[in-house]
Design a protein around this motif. Structure first.
Motif, PDB file in Angstrom:
ATOM      1  N   TYR A   1       0.805  -1.224   0.000  1.00  0.00           N
ATOM      2  CA  TYR A   1       0.000   0.000   0.000  1.00  0.00           C
ATOM      3  C   TYR A   1       0.837   1.272   0.000  1.00  0.00           C
ATOM      4  O   TYR A   1       0.304   2.356   0.204  1.00  0.00           O
ATOM      5  CB  TYR A   1      -0.902   0.018   1.248  1.00  0.00           C
ATOM      6  CG  TYR A   1      -1.848  -1.153   1.331  1.00  0.00           C
ATOM      7  CD1 TYR A   1      -3.040  -1.169   0.614  1.00  0.00           C
ATOM      8  CD2 TYR A   1      -1.541  -2.264   2.120  1.00  0.00           C
ATOM      9  CE1 TYR A   1      -3.902  -2.252   0.682  1.00  0.00           C
ATOM     10  CE2 TYR A   1      -2.398  -3.348   2.193  1.00  0.00           C
ATOM     11  CZ  TYR A   1      -3.574  -3.329   1.475  1.00  0.00           C
ATOM     12  OH  TYR A   1      -4.428  -4.415   1.539  1.00  0.00           O
TER      13      TYR A   1
ATOM     14  N   LEU B   1      -3.631   6.785   1.433  1.00  0.00           N
ATOM     15  CA  LEU B   1      -4.030   6.307   2.752  1.00  0.00           C
ATOM     16  C   LEU B   1      -3.164   5.145   3.239  1.00  0.00           C
ATOM     17  O   LEU B   1      -3.320   4.686   4.370  1.00  0.00           O
ATOM     18  CB  LEU B   1      -5.508   5.883   2.745  1.00  0.00           C
ATOM     19  CG  LEU B   1      -6.503   7.014   2.478  1.00  0.00           C
ATOM     20  CD1 LEU B   1      -7.929   6.477   2.499  1.00  0.00           C
ATOM     21  CD2 LEU B   1      -6.349   8.126   3.504  1.00  0.00           C
TER      22      LEU B   1
ATOM     23  N   LEU C   1      -3.899   1.915   5.665  1.00  0.00           N
ATOM     24  CA  LEU C   1      -5.293   2.020   6.114  1.00  0.00           C
ATOM     25  C   LEU C   1      -6.240   1.266   5.178  1.00  0.00           C
ATOM     26  O   LEU C   1      -7.302   0.814   5.604  1.00  0.00           O
ATOM     27  CB  LEU C   1      -5.712   3.486   6.205  1.00  0.00           C
ATOM     28  CG  LEU C   1      -5.233   4.267   7.435  1.00  0.00           C
ATOM     29  CD1 LEU C   1      -5.664   5.713   7.346  1.00  0.00           C
ATOM     30  CD2 LEU C   1      -5.768   3.622   8.712  1.00  0.00           C
ATOM     31  N   TRP C   2      -5.856   1.116   3.907  1.00  0.00           N
ATOM     32  CA  TRP C   2      -6.721   0.405   2.962  1.00  0.00           C
ATOM     33  C   TRP C   2      -6.878  -1.065   3.322  1.00  0.00           C
ATOM     34  O   TRP C   2      -7.855  -1.697   2.944  1.00  0.00           O
ATOM     35  CB  TRP C   2      -6.167   0.519   1.539  1.00  0.00           C
ATOM     36  CG  TRP C   2      -6.559   1.813   0.892  1.00  0.00           C
ATOM     37  CD1 TRP C   2      -5.740   2.835   0.525  1.00  0.00           C
ATOM     38  CD2 TRP C   2      -7.886   2.227   0.551  1.00  0.00           C
ATOM     39  NE1 TRP C   2      -6.463   3.864  -0.018  1.00  0.00           N
ATOM     40  CE2 TRP C   2      -7.786   3.514  -0.032  1.00  0.00           C
ATOM     41  CE3 TRP C   2      -9.144   1.643   0.664  1.00  0.00           C
ATOM     42  CZ2 TRP C   2      -8.908   4.214  -0.484  1.00  0.00           C
ATOM     43  CZ3 TRP C   2     -10.252   2.337   0.213  1.00  0.00           C
ATOM     44  CH2 TRP C   2     -10.138   3.601  -0.346  1.00  0.00           C
ATOM     45  N   GLN C   3      -5.935  -1.609   4.054  1.00  0.00           N
ATOM     46  CA  GLN C   3      -6.042  -2.996   4.480  1.00  0.00           C
ATOM     47  C   GLN C   3      -7.215  -3.175   5.443  1.00  0.00           C
ATOM     48  O   GLN C   3      -7.751  -4.264   5.588  1.00  0.00           O
ATOM     49  CB  GLN C   3      -4.742  -3.446   5.146  1.00  0.00           C
ATOM     50  CG  GLN C   3      -4.646  -4.954   5.311  1.00  0.00           C
ATOM     51  CD  GLN C   3      -3.259  -5.409   5.680  1.00  0.00           C
ATOM     52  OE1 GLN C   3      -2.431  -4.616   6.127  1.00  0.00           O
ATOM     53  NE2 GLN C   3      -2.972  -6.690   5.492  1.00  0.00           N
ATOM     54  N   PHE C   4      -7.631  -2.091   6.085  1.00  0.00           N
ATOM     55  CA  PHE C   4      -8.756  -2.138   7.014  1.00  0.00           C
ATOM     56  C   PHE C   4     -10.017  -1.516   6.416  1.00  0.00           C
ATOM     57  O   PHE C   4     -11.121  -1.964   6.690  1.00  0.00           O
ATOM     58  CB  PHE C   4      -8.388  -1.430   8.321  1.00  0.00           C
ATOM     59  CG  PHE C   4      -7.023  -1.780   8.824  1.00  0.00           C
ATOM     60  CD1 PHE C   4      -6.693  -3.096   9.118  1.00  0.00           C
ATOM     61  CD2 PHE C   4      -6.050  -0.810   8.976  1.00  0.00           C
ATOM     62  CE1 PHE C   4      -5.430  -3.431   9.574  1.00  0.00           C
ATOM     63  CE2 PHE C   4      -4.788  -1.138   9.429  1.00  0.00           C
ATOM     64  CZ  PHE C   4      -4.474  -2.446   9.730  1.00  0.00           C
ATOM     65  N   LEU C   5      -9.828  -0.468   5.592  1.00  0.00           N
ATOM     66  CA  LEU C   5     -10.980   0.211   5.002  1.00  0.00           C
ATOM     67  C   LEU C   5     -11.703  -0.671   4.001  1.00  0.00           C
ATOM     68  O   LEU C   5     -12.939  -0.678   3.945  1.00  0.00           O
ATOM     69  CB  LEU C   5     -10.531   1.511   4.320  1.00  0.00           C
ATOM     70  CG  LEU C   5     -10.108   2.651   5.245  1.00  0.00           C
ATOM     71  CD1 LEU C   5      -9.585   3.820   4.421  1.00  0.00           C
ATOM     72  CD2 LEU C   5     -11.283   3.086   6.105  1.00  0.00           C
TER      73      LEU C   5
ATOM     74  N   SER D   1      -4.382  -7.480   9.528  1.00  0.00           N
ATOM     75  CA  SER D   1      -5.684  -6.833   9.363  1.00  0.00           C
ATOM     76  C   SER D   1      -6.793  -7.644  10.020  1.00  0.00           C
ATOM     77  O   SER D   1      -7.765  -7.079  10.541  1.00  0.00           O
ATOM     78  CB  SER D   1      -5.999  -6.626   7.880  1.00  0.00           C
ATOM     79  OG  SER D   1      -6.030  -7.864   7.190  1.00  0.00           O
TER      80      SER D   1
END
Length: 275
Positions: free
Chosen positions: A30, A35, A38-42, A127
């Motif tokens: 990422y 971001l 954070l994309w691993q969670f979003l 995650s």
């Protein structure tokens, strides 16, 4: 058996290397996005909200799931299966491709190739644990508090990790030898989502003369894992209550691990020749 013990020995002796590579893998995936990590969670969070809205509010009309005569909010029931699925699905696909992606880099090195599926598993666990932390907060907000059965969550976590390693080692080896297998696995993973009790209560739907379908679907070891998480958090049932199913799960898992280890050790020095 020697092959399996050698594979397990490599995982233990290379654990620190696995952790370093997993952290690097997570960061590099990422690093080009604003971001970042954070994309691993979003991404899974957005998907969870979409599934809850479509299946919970849309198809079910907000009706709760009945478990043992007790009504449980659908989102609580759904997340217990969906969060493990968000770990299982990418691990199946990334794990099957883990050796193929890096074989040219490590082929001429003194590198334990069998740890590459483990790197994928650890990377995806980062995650997964964050999502599980959010799930615990959601449980408590709905008035579902910890009890003694929550302890066995760690047992089912071990079950999931061991099975995913066994399955990923097998898939990553076959994917090198037969490249079409990876694409077949992609299609199979999409189908698998609907054959597991992730977002629909199979036992609730398949009753009477359809009850045999549940028995067939339970042959999938992942069914045992997902139902196990629900047994821990929502149903309050111990894993040893169904000892036959537990022994079946471990028999299949160890069988896959044994076959995967034999294949991997037999072909690992010839992987480059299949590219």
């Amino acid at each position: 058996m020697n092959a399996m013990f050698n594979i397990l020995k490599e995982q233990i002796s290379s654990f620190s290397l696995i952790m370093r590579l997993a952290v690097y893998e997570t960061k590099s995936k990422y690093q080009m996005n604003y971001l970042g990590i954070l994309w691993q969670f979003l991404n899974p969070l957005i998907q969870m909200l979409a599934y809850w809205f479509v299946f919970g509010m849309g198809i079910r009309g907000g009706q709760p799931i009945v478990i043992g005569g007790i009504e449980v909010p659908f989102i609580i029931w759904m997340l217990a299966g969906l969060i493990p699925w968000f770990f299982i699905s990418p691990t199946i696909l990334d794990g099957s491709n883990s050796i193929f992606k890096r074989i040219n880099m490590v082929a001429k090195m003194n590198f334990p190739i069998s740890i590459l599926p483990s790197v994928v598993i650890i990377s995806n666990l980062f995650s997964y644990f964050v999502m599980m932390g959010i799930y615990l907060i959601v449980l408590i907000s709905y008035g579902i508090y910890p009890d003694i059965h929550w302890i066995q969550y760690f047992y089912y976590l071990i079950c999931m990790i061991v099975f995913m390693f066994s399955f990923s080692l097998l898939n990553s080896t076959i994917s090198i030898i037969v490249r079409d297998y990876h694409f077949l696995l992609q299609a199979g993973t999409r189908l698998l989502f609907f054959l597991l009790p992730v977002f629909w209560n199979i036992a609730e739907r398949m009753t009477g003369d359809k009850a045999w379908i549940v028995d067939v679907l339970k042959l999938n070891p992942l069914f045992y894992v997902i139902e196990g998480f629900r047994n821990s958090f929502l149903k309050g049932e111990w894993f040893f209550n169904d000892l036959t199913y537990t022994l079946y799960f471990w028999f299949i898992t160890l069988l896959i691990l044994t076959i995967a280890s034999l294949l991997h050790m037999k072909f690992r020095n010839k992987f480059v020749d299949f590219l």
